[in-house]
Motif scaffolding. Structure first.
Motif, PDB file in Angstrom:
ATOM      1  N   HIS A  89      48.309   3.132 -79.247  1.00 43.34           N
ATOM      2  CA  HIS A  89      49.513   2.018 -79.029  1.00 43.34           C
ATOM      3  C   HIS A  89      50.010   1.994 -77.300  1.00 43.34           C
ATOM      4  CE1 HIS A  89      52.612  -1.385 -79.834  1.00 43.34           C
ATOM      5  NE2 HIS A  89      52.972  -0.668 -79.069  1.00 43.34           N
ATOM      6  N   GLU A  90      50.505   2.946 -76.927  1.00 46.74           N
ATOM      7  CA  GLU A  90      50.788   3.626 -75.666  1.00 46.74           C
ATOM      8  C   GLU A  90      49.512   2.867 -74.603  1.00 46.74           C
ATOM      9  OE1 GLU A  90      54.433   6.644 -75.914  1.00 46.74           O
ATOM     10  OE2 GLU A  90      52.904   7.399 -73.872  1.00 46.74           O
ATOM     11  N   ARG A 141      50.373   5.556 -82.088  1.00 43.99           N
ATOM     12  CA  ARG A 141      51.520   5.733 -81.241  1.00 43.99           C
ATOM     13  C   ARG A 141      50.321   5.905 -79.411  1.00 43.99           C
ATOM     14  NH1 ARG A 141      55.374   9.227 -83.790  1.00 43.99           N
ATOM     15  NH2 ARG A 141      55.658   8.387 -85.834  1.00 43.99           N
ATOM     16  N   VAL A 186      47.686   1.072 -74.903  1.00 42.11           N
ATOM     17  CA  VAL A 186      47.043  -0.423 -74.639  1.00 42.11           C
ATOM     18  C   VAL A 186      48.745  -0.268 -74.296  1.00 42.11           C
ATOM     19  CG1 VAL A 186      46.706  -2.640 -76.596  1.00 42.11           C
ATOM     20  CG2 VAL A 186      45.941  -0.392 -76.414  1.00 42.11           C
ATOM     21  N   HIS A 187      49.685  -0.501 -74.370  1.00 40.73           N
ATOM     22  CA  HIS A 187      50.679  -1.021 -73.564  1.00 40.73           C
ATOM     23  C   HIS A 187      50.767  -0.894 -71.884  1.00 40.73           C
ATOM     24  CE1 HIS A 187      55.366  -2.342 -73.638  1.00 40.73           C
ATOM     25  NE2 HIS A 187      54.860  -1.182 -73.314  1.00 40.73           N
ATOM     26  N   GLU A 188      50.483   0.450 -71.731  1.00 38.34           N
ATOM     27  CA  GLU A 188      50.643   0.571 -69.886  1.00 38.34           C
ATOM     28  C   GLU A 188      49.145  -0.199 -70.014  1.00 38.34           C
ATOM     29  OE1 GLU A 188      49.709   5.191 -70.797  1.00 38.34           O
ATOM     30  OE2 GLU A 188      52.097   5.478 -71.562  1.00 38.34           O
ATOM     31  N   GLY A 189      48.678  -0.818 -70.295  1.00 41.70           N
ATOM     32  CA  GLY A 189      46.914  -1.411 -70.011  1.00 41.70           C
ATOM     33  C   GLY A 189      46.228  -0.579 -69.116  1.00 41.70           C
ATOM     34  N   TYR A 224      42.181  -1.817 -73.819  1.00 41.56           N
ATOM     35  CA  TYR A 224      42.774  -3.073 -74.901  1.00 41.56           C
ATOM     36  C   TYR A 224      41.443  -2.576 -76.444  1.00 41.56           C
ATOM     37  CZ  TYR A 224      38.032  -5.018 -73.637  1.00 41.56           C
ATOM     38  OH  TYR A 224      36.156  -5.202 -73.187  1.00 41.56           O
TER      39      TYR A 224
END
Lengths: 121, 121
Positions: free
Chosen positions: A54-55, A51, A57-60, A63
């Protein structure tokens, strides 16, 4: 403010440092974190590590890429997942690490105070 | 083992020390804890402190009494709640404090390690 630093932040901190040090191989990051904290009886849950990744990656910040594990595509079909900094990832990570440092120091202060106040140490 | 020490344990630790030091006036314990941690931006929730006190009574460490605040029952009708050790309270408290010390040290170890691993401090 929360009582203690969140587990998610603690894990993200380690993941960022690992990628900073070119150790962004997903599976290895998992294993390293678990080994690191064995002496403390703490096992970071695999789901929490995923998680956290994933966060990030989601927060940029990160990658991810997938690569074949070995060099011969005829036999090496195992995929591995790698994490890398995005273009402004290092900058975002630096800011995040600064915030976590403040929280870390705050928690250390509270625990050291508790040791002093209650045990005189 | 949990990630960090539980808030409940942290609060109970302080309540035990307060009663050890004859500072078992319920309302004062509340205020003292809140003041203590203001510099850290942490405010122990009143409900948590009450739950911790309740647990310590339930576990037979404390018992509570109610007293009139002043000495003249004609005008001093405000009741205050005091907490005291039961007969085997000090023994139970000592054991509990030992367990919490271990947890405190474990958490300090993890946070110091995190500061070292991620910031080189």
């Amino acid at each position: 403010m929360a009582f203690m630093i969140a587990q998610r932040a603690f894990i993200k901190l380690y993941l960022i440092t690992m990628v900073e040090q070119q150790r962004g191989y997903g599976y290895q990051m998992l294993e390293e974190m678990k080994e690191s904290f064995k002496p403390f009886g703490y096992v970071p849950p695999q789901s929490e590590i995923y998680r956290a990744l994933h966060e990030l990656v989601h927060e940029g910040v990160f990658y991810r890429t997938k690569q074949l594990k070995g060099s011969d595509p005829r036999v090496d079909f195992q995929e591995i997942v790698l994490y890398h900094f995005t273009e402004d990832g290092p900058e975002k990570a630096k800011l995040y690490k600064k915030q976590v440092k403040t929280d870390l120091d705050r928690c250390l202060g509270m625990l050291n105070k508790a040791a002093e106040d209650n045990y005189g140490t």
